[in-house]
Design a protein around this motif. Sequence first.
Motif, PDB file in Angstrom:
ATOM      1  N   VAL A 353      12.857  57.151  23.828  1.00  0.00           N
ATOM      2  CA  VAL A 353      13.070  56.784  22.422  1.00  0.00           C
ATOM      3  C   VAL A 353      13.655  58.003  21.718  1.00  0.00           C
ATOM      4  CG1 VAL A 353      12.041  55.948  20.286  1.00  0.00           C
ATOM      5  CG2 VAL A 353      11.163  55.138  22.490  1.00  0.00           C
ATOM      6  N   ILE A 354      14.890  57.882  21.245  1.00  0.00           N
ATOM      7  CA  ILE A 354      15.655  59.027  20.737  1.00  0.00           C
ATOM      8  C   ILE A 354      15.605  59.050  19.210  1.00  0.00           C
ATOM      9  CG2 ILE A 354      17.956  60.056  20.605  1.00  0.00           C
ATOM     10  CD1 ILE A 354      18.519  58.650  23.322  1.00  0.00           C
ATOM     11  N   PRO A 355      15.056  60.092  18.584  1.00  0.00           N
ATOM     12  CA  PRO A 355      15.008  60.164  17.119  1.00  0.00           C
ATOM     13  C   PRO A 355      16.377  60.461  16.528  1.00  0.00           C
ATOM     14  CG  PRO A 355      14.087  62.161  18.059  1.00  0.00           C
ATOM     15  CD  PRO A 355      14.401  61.259  19.213  1.00  0.00           C
ATOM     16  N   LEU A 356      16.731  59.740  15.458  1.00  0.00           N
ATOM     17  CA  LEU A 356      18.054  59.885  14.867  1.00  0.00           C
ATOM     18  C   LEU A 356      18.026  60.396  13.430  1.00  0.00           C
ATOM     19  CD1 LEU A 356      19.816  56.614  16.112  1.00  0.00           C
ATOM     20  CD2 LEU A 356      19.838  58.880  17.164  1.00  0.00           C
ATOM     21  N   SER A 357      17.075  59.925  12.613  1.00  0.00           N
ATOM     22  CA  SER A 357      17.171  60.261  11.191  1.00  0.00           C
ATOM     23  C   SER A 357      15.861  59.972  10.477  1.00  0.00           C
ATOM     24  CB  SER A 357      18.289  59.443  10.533  1.00  0.00           C
ATOM     25  OG  SER A 357      18.339  59.657   9.134  1.00  0.00           O
ATOM     26  N   ASN A 358      15.693  60.619   9.324  1.00  0.00           N
ATOM     27  CA  ASN A 358      14.619  60.261   8.403  1.00  0.00           C
ATOM     28  C   ASN A 358      15.064  59.099   7.515  1.00  0.00           C
ATOM     29  OD1 ASN A 358      16.349  61.624   6.511  1.00  0.00           O
ATOM     30  ND2 ASN A 358      15.407  63.549   7.134  1.00  0.00           N
ATOM     31  N   SER A 359      14.215  58.714   6.563  1.00  0.00           N
ATOM     32  CA  SER A 359      14.476  57.497   5.791  1.00  0.00           C
ATOM     33  C   SER A 359      15.715  57.596   4.912  1.00  0.00           C
ATOM     34  CB  SER A 359      13.260  57.157   4.929  1.00  0.00           C
ATOM     35  OG  SER A 359      12.905  58.245   4.093  1.00  0.00           O
ATOM     36  N   VAL A 360      15.987  58.766   4.318  1.00  0.00           N
ATOM     37  CA  VAL A 360      17.147  58.893   3.429  1.00  0.00           C
ATOM     38  C   VAL A 360      18.455  58.709   4.198  1.00  0.00           C
ATOM     39  CG1 VAL A 360      18.410  60.476   1.916  1.00  0.00           C
ATOM     40  CG2 VAL A 360      15.920  60.346   1.769  1.00  0.00           C
ATOM     41  N   GLY A 361      18.488  59.132   5.452  1.00  0.00           N
ATOM     42  CA  GLY A 361      19.706  59.016   6.245  1.00  0.00           C
ATOM     43  C   GLY A 361      19.818  57.740   7.054  1.00  0.00           C
ATOM     44  N   ALA A 362      18.858  56.808   6.878  1.00  0.00           N
ATOM     45  CA  ALA A 362      18.838  55.596   7.708  1.00  0.00           C
ATOM     46  C   ALA A 362      20.115  54.782   7.561  1.00  0.00           C
ATOM     47  CB  ALA A 362      17.626  54.748   7.345  1.00  0.00           C
ATOM     48  N   GLU A 363      20.633  54.686   6.330  1.00  0.00           N
ATOM     49  CA  GLU A 363      21.855  53.902   6.115  1.00  0.00           C
ATOM     50  C   GLU A 363      23.050  54.496   6.862  1.00  0.00           C
ATOM     51  OE1 GLU A 363      21.298  52.409   1.577  1.00  0.00           O
ATOM     52  OE2 GLU A 363      20.897  54.507   2.030  1.00  0.00           O
ATOM     53  N   LEU A 364      23.060  55.823   6.997  1.00  0.00           N
ATOM     54  CA  LEU A 364      24.151  56.467   7.720  1.00  0.00           C
ATOM     55  C   LEU A 364      24.097  56.100   9.198  1.00  0.00           C
ATOM     56  CD1 LEU A 364      24.052  60.048   6.125  1.00  0.00           C
ATOM     57  CD2 LEU A 364      25.306  58.020   5.340  1.00  0.00           C
ATOM     58  N   VAL A 365      22.890  56.001   9.742  1.00  0.00           N
ATOM     59  CA  VAL A 365      22.731  55.609  11.148  1.00  0.00           C
ATOM     60  C   VAL A 365      23.183  54.165  11.343  1.00  0.00           C
ATOM     61  CG1 VAL A 365      21.071  55.271  13.015  1.00  0.00           C
ATOM     62  CG2 VAL A 365      20.863  57.271  11.520  1.00  0.00           C
ATOM     63  N   LEU A 366      22.777  53.287  10.442  1.00  0.00           N
ATOM     64  CA  LEU A 366      23.228  51.888  10.505  1.00  0.00           C
ATOM     65  C   LEU A 366      24.749  51.813  10.418  1.00  0.00           C
ATOM     66  CD1 LEU A 366      20.734  49.810   8.334  1.00  0.00           C
ATOM     67  CD2 LEU A 366      21.600  49.158  10.575  1.00  0.00           C
ATOM     68  N   GLY A 367      25.341  52.727   9.647  1.00  0.00           N
ATOM     69  CA  GLY A 367      26.783  52.727   9.440  1.00  0.00           C
ATOM     70  C   GLY A 367      27.604  53.073  10.670  1.00  0.00           C
ATOM     71  N   THR A 368      26.942  53.541  11.729  1.00  0.00           N
ATOM     72  CA  THR A 368      27.690  53.783  12.966  1.00  0.00           C
ATOM     73  C   THR A 368      28.166  52.469  13.591  1.00  0.00           C
ATOM     74  OG1 THR A 368      25.704  53.693  14.367  1.00  0.00           O
ATOM     75  CG2 THR A 368      26.342  55.863  13.476  1.00  0.00           C
ATOM     76  N   GLY A 369      27.500  51.367  13.242  1.00  0.00           N
ATOM     77  CA  GLY A 369      27.832  50.076  13.841  1.00  0.00           C
ATOM     78  C   GLY A 369      27.329  49.918  15.263  1.00  0.00           C
ATOM     79  N   ALA A 370      26.535  50.870  15.738  1.00  0.00           N
ATOM     80  CA  ALA A 370      26.119  50.868  17.144  1.00  0.00           C
ATOM     81  C   ALA A 370      24.787  50.166  17.386  1.00  0.00           C
ATOM     82  CB  ALA A 370      26.030  52.307  17.656  1.00  0.00           C
ATOM     83  N   LEU A 371      24.108  49.755  16.311  1.00  0.00           N
ATOM     84  CA  LEU A 371      22.760  49.206  16.468  1.00  0.00           C
ATOM     85  C   LEU A 371      22.758  47.686  16.365  1.00  0.00           C
ATOM     86  CD1 LEU A 371      21.110  52.023  14.464  1.00  0.00           C
ATOM     87  CD2 LEU A 371      20.475  51.431  16.792  1.00  0.00           C
ATOM     88  N   ASP A 372      22.114  47.059  17.322  1.00  0.00           N
ATOM     89  CA  ASP A 372      22.058  45.596  17.375  1.00  0.00           C
ATOM     90  C   ASP A 372      20.870  45.031  16.617  1.00  0.00           C
ATOM     91  OD1 ASP A 372      24.330  45.156  19.258  1.00  0.00           O
ATOM     92  OD2 ASP A 372      23.060  46.388  20.552  1.00  0.00           O
ATOM     93  N   LEU A 373      19.748  45.759  16.646  1.00  0.00           N
ATOM     94  CA  LEU A 373      18.551  45.264  15.979  1.00  0.00           C
ATOM     95  C   LEU A 373      17.774  46.423  15.385  1.00  0.00           C
ATOM     96  CD1 LEU A 373      16.373  42.351  16.624  1.00  0.00           C
ATOM     97  CD2 LEU A 373      15.151  44.513  16.796  1.00  0.00           C
ATOM     98  N   TRP A 374      17.268  46.191  14.180  1.00  0.00           N
ATOM     99  CA  TRP A 374      16.543  47.213  13.430  1.00  0.00           C
ATOM    100  C   TRP A 374      15.143  46.687  13.166  1.00  0.00           C
ATOM    101  CZ3 TRP A 374      19.019  51.781  11.703  1.00  0.00           C
ATOM    102  CH2 TRP A 374      18.295  52.597  10.845  1.00  0.00           C
TER     103      TRP A 374
END
Length: 671
Positions: A353-374
């Motif tokens: 399980v790879i950590p990517l971001s805290n809550s403020v940066g969550a939208e930036l992670v979603l913005g990669t378009g790489a995630l299928d389910l949140w």
Amino acid sequence: MDNLNKNNHEHINEHQHDHNHEHHHQHGGVKDYMTAVAEYRKTFASKQDVIDKTPDPAVRDMILRMEQIGCSTAFDRFDTQKPQCSFGLAGVCCRICNMGPCKITPKSPRGVCGADADLIVARNMLRSLAGGTAAHGAHGREVILALRYAAEGKLNLPILGKDILINSAKKFGLETEGKTINQIAIELSDVLLDDMSRSLPDEYKTIKAFAPEERQKVWRDMDILPISAYHEVFESLHRTNEATDGDWKNIMKEFGRCGLTFLYSGVVAPAIATDSLFGPPIRKTSKVNVGALEEGYVNIAVHGHLPILVSEIVKQGQSEEFIKLAKEKGAKGIKFYGICCTGLSSMYRYNGVIPLSNSVGAELVLGTGALDLWVADVQDVFPGIMDVARCFKTTVVTTSDSARLPGAEHYAYDHHHSNISETENLARKIVTRAIESFTERRDIPVFIPPYEVDAEVGFSYEYLEKEFGSMKPIADAIKSGKILGIINLVGCCNPRVVYERAIVDIADKLLENNILILTNGCASFPLLKLGFCNKNALRKAGDGLKSFLGENLPPVWHVGECVDNTRSSEIFGGVAQELGVQLKDMPYGLASPEWANEKGIGASYSFRLMGINSYHCVYPPAHGSENVMNFILDSSETLGSKMNIDVDPIKLADKIISDFKEKRAALGWDK
């Protein structure tokens, strides 16, 4: 005058006036605090400041990418809110009843009910702390119930932390001989739940078992020993109701009681229950940051705070059955990524399980378009993620009745936990939905900034005892000066300051000055992402710290999620005990540079309750009352600690270094 006020407010009394001079005092105060707030507001960062000054190039690339495709983020919304309300920033806007809202001005120094600035600010601060206590307490309740359900057989989870469970039970004075692990778990959960919810006044058993005797005496003398977490949150809301408690000093006494329940039922209790159920963390190496995202996989992000359902989701997603199903649908397999505290807890408990971001940066992670389910469970999940998820056709599922999002699919325990035995089925539905989402998103463009690093994680008191044999080597290094002191660098992130910049600047300065850093929660993400938790970061450390760490340890020790402040406290306590020094006299501190939410108030106050100073770049909303602000900032006469604030992170780091040197000199450790 009670002990709390007698000790803590001698320096305030000179500012207090009799009734005849009250209006003059309030008029002058309004002018002063409005000026202070205006100057403070000028320091707030902009989106462009983040682009120009972010320490993480992946953040810059993702903000520019989101701007390019027309998708707003927390940084855009922060800019559009400017200028923020001065009365709200000062804490003198009162919306408690329906006769207002009332604000304190030269024209109106009192609200409709007669509340002045002191009372309004005190009530607002107590309500914020009560909100944070309820948030951490709700987390605590969930994991304590999970421990009990597992022991009863309602929840199909093994109890892995048997040693922690037994040792904790013994601290409470529970009999363990001749009892099964399940019996001990049930009895322990009963004690923890009793402290959380009792109404009939009685001994707060978690405080009695885990707080130092010296601290218990301090709190008893201040008359702030609580009845239970539920009671103190209940009482906080009661006494701050319209036309109830009109004495700001009495309200701040309740602030102390509520703070203790935050610490012992919101932090200590869930840590005991979680580690008893899932076992302590294991030191391991993890990939970190968005560059670790991989196309072609069914990519699932876990976001929030609760580990129970998430643990089963990860287990099912890593099973041969679901990996085979994913491959049949054209995927290379299934991968998990972590956001916020669920991500951190998963990182050190489950492989991959790879950590990517805290809550403020969550939208930036979603913005990669790489995630299928949140997977969104509870707390620190911004409603704004739904807009970004729609842009990229990412499926969002919510997993708690306490935290729903409009447009998300819902697979959760009900309000009464009557379907707790359905945990495996819920997890299977969620992983199946992720695979379906993968097949529906084949046309979505993916943008992944190429930044990733390895991080060493999973530090704990237990690990350090195993690594060093005892706390003595750490204690010796502090006393000799190889380590100047230890800071717990934690907390939220806040768009008021350049995102993650303050945390990184402070860490750089402290390491250079031989200060060992512990970290957890949202503030740990920039330290993870930018290599501070990697052994290569030893180059950032001063000679003394570097010589102590050798080649096996990084200069920043990652201890877990936000409730894992308990791990830092255990390390603080173990080293202090080895030296025979009280916590308040040690060169220790809590730094929460970018704190943002109500839990942040409780976290920093928890350490001050233990006599440990806290350090911040963000002010509490209390400028409107000199009395309340002074109460919050300086409790040296009662608790032996202070809240230190400087919007300049370098100056704040200098203050930490200076304070540590003073502590060392007082102990006779200066060279």
